[in-house]
Design a protein around this motif. Structure first.
Motif, PDB file in Angstrom:
ATOM      1  N   TYR A  72       0.768  -1.196   0.059  1.00 19.59           N
ATOM      2  CA  TYR A  72      -0.104  -0.197   0.111  1.00 19.59           C
ATOM      3  C   TYR A  72       0.880   1.148   0.101  1.00 19.59           C
ATOM      4  O   TYR A  72       1.803   1.691   0.903  1.00 19.59           O
ATOM      5  N   ASP A  90     -10.197   6.487  -4.129  1.00 21.88           N
ATOM      6  CA  ASP A  90     -10.168   5.084  -4.338  1.00 21.88           C
ATOM      7  C   ASP A  90      -8.810   4.657  -3.918  1.00 21.88           C
ATOM      8  O   ASP A  90      -7.941   4.579  -4.805  1.00 21.88           O
ATOM      9  N   ALA A  92      -7.857   1.593  -3.985  1.00 25.80           N
ATOM     10  CA  ALA A  92      -7.288   0.841  -4.543  1.00 25.80           C
ATOM     11  C   ALA A  92      -6.346   1.229  -5.445  1.00 25.80           C
ATOM     12  O   ALA A  92      -5.379   0.353  -6.032  1.00 25.80           O
ATOM     13  N   GLU A 141      -6.910  -2.498   3.531  1.00 22.95           N
ATOM     14  CA  GLU A 141      -7.123  -1.372   3.106  1.00 22.95           C
ATOM     15  C   GLU A 141      -8.460  -1.464   2.026  1.00 22.95           C
ATOM     16  O   GLU A 141      -9.253  -0.026   2.201  1.00 22.95           O
ATOM     17  N   THR A 142      -8.839  -2.314   1.316  1.00 21.20           N
ATOM     18  CA  THR A 142     -10.017  -2.370   0.680  1.00 21.20           C
ATOM     19  C   THR A 142     -11.153  -3.146   1.150  1.00 21.20           C
ATOM     20  O   THR A 142     -12.011  -3.318   0.445  1.00 21.20           O
ATOM     21  N   ASN A 143     -10.812  -3.686   2.207  1.00 21.86           N
ATOM     22  CA  ASN A 143     -11.747  -4.907   2.745  1.00 21.86           C
ATOM     23  C   ASN A 143     -12.229  -5.978   1.822  1.00 21.86           C
ATOM     24  O   ASN A 143     -13.291  -6.196   1.825  1.00 21.86           O
ATOM     25  N   GLN A 144     -11.242  -6.335   1.339  1.00 29.12           N
ATOM     26  CA  GLN A 144     -11.675  -7.615   0.537  1.00 29.12           C
ATOM     27  C   GLN A 144     -10.668  -8.880   0.836  1.00 29.12           C
ATOM     28  O   GLN A 144      -9.369  -8.776   1.248  1.00 29.12           O
TER      29      GLN A 144
END
Length: 281
Positions: A72, A90, A92, A141-144
């Motif tokens: 990141y 964003d 991402a 960071e993207t919760n995935q």
């Protein structure tokens, strides 16, 4: 599909068995062996034989496990926010995918090479245990959650620079590539030089294995160094008679720089030549 070696890679029966066992067990294949015995090339040839994508992660002393997942770039995002750049909204846009992520998102089964894992910090292998076990990881960071679409075939190489943790070893299928015997070495050389003169090859291999057997030699010449040396011998058109009728008081072979790679070993061979001269007086 089973690995049977390729036209440009001579694989022993034991090595082929190990590769296919690791694929069947869906375990990473941990390969050890002397430098120059074809550990890295194994992954390249496995990818070629299976028609699969090869993803290579070269490990350095500064490499951290999370770099194989993702990185990141918070600094770039902060700078862009100060400049009012639109993409800053964003997160991402500031995630850089690592080699494991690349392998996990591949639509077809990929070959992932983790090359020279022993160069990294001792905790590096343990930091990858869950990801290699479950074939998934979480991006905070993207919760995935990133899950492998197709479980990659993982080849891990080590030069034994440091011991690997037991917990990591338990999750791998292990194979040690023994140094090739003379017959196997002959097949390897003939893959590289199919038209080599057999007398030159025989004499060169005599010298090569003699140098490897010298007591106290620090860096034994490897397979790749033999190939380099033979290439030089043929390019310079060194006749096999020079190798066959070599002076026993001259322990250093012609064009030795391809075989002997440090001054200590050169000095050792020179001392052996001096001792031979004294004994022959």
């Amino acid at each position: 599909m089973k690995f049977e070696g390729t036209q440009s890679y001579v694989a022993t029966d034991d090595l082929k068995l190990a590769v296919n066992a690791a694929i069947t067990l869906e375990r990473p294949l941990l390969i050890k062996g002397e430098p120059g015995t074809g550990k890295t090339m194994l992954a390249e040839q496995l990818a070629e034989s299976m028609g699969a994508k090869l993803i290579t992660w070269h490990i350095k002393s500064t490499t951290k496990a999370h770099q194989g997942l993702y990185e990141y770039d918070a600094v770039s995002r902060l700078r862009d926010s100060q400049l009012g750049v639109d993409k800053v909204h964003d997160v991402a846009n500031y995630i850089k995918k690592g080699k494991l992520w690349e392998a996990f998102e591949s639509e077809e089964r990929a070959i992932l090479l983790i090359d020279e894992i022993d160069k990294a910090d001792i905790e590096f292998p343990n930091d990858l245990l869950q990801e290699l076990d479950k074939m998934e990881f979480y991006v905070y960071e993207t919760n995935q959650t990133i899950k492998a679409k197709q479980r990659p075939i993982i080849i891990i190489t080590s030069n034994n620079e440091k011991e690997l943790p037991d917990a990591f070893l338990r999750r791998c299928f292990f194979h040690y590539i023994a140094f090739p015997d003379r017959e196997t070495m002959k097949k390897i050389v003939e893959v590289h030089f199919p038209k080599i003169e057999q007398t030159l090859l025989s004499e060169a291999m005599d010298i090569f294995f003699d140098v490897r057997k010298v007591p106290g030699i620090k860096k034994k010449p490897s397979t790749s160094e033999l190939v380099d040396w033979l290439k030089l011998l043929m390019a310079d058109q060194i006749p096999e008679a020079v190798l066959r009728d070599r002076d026993p008081t001259k322990a250093i072979p012609p064009l030795y720089g391809a075989l002997v790679k440090n001054e200590q070993d050169v000095q050792l061979l020179e001392r052996l030549a001096f001792m031979t001269r004294r004994q022959n007086r």
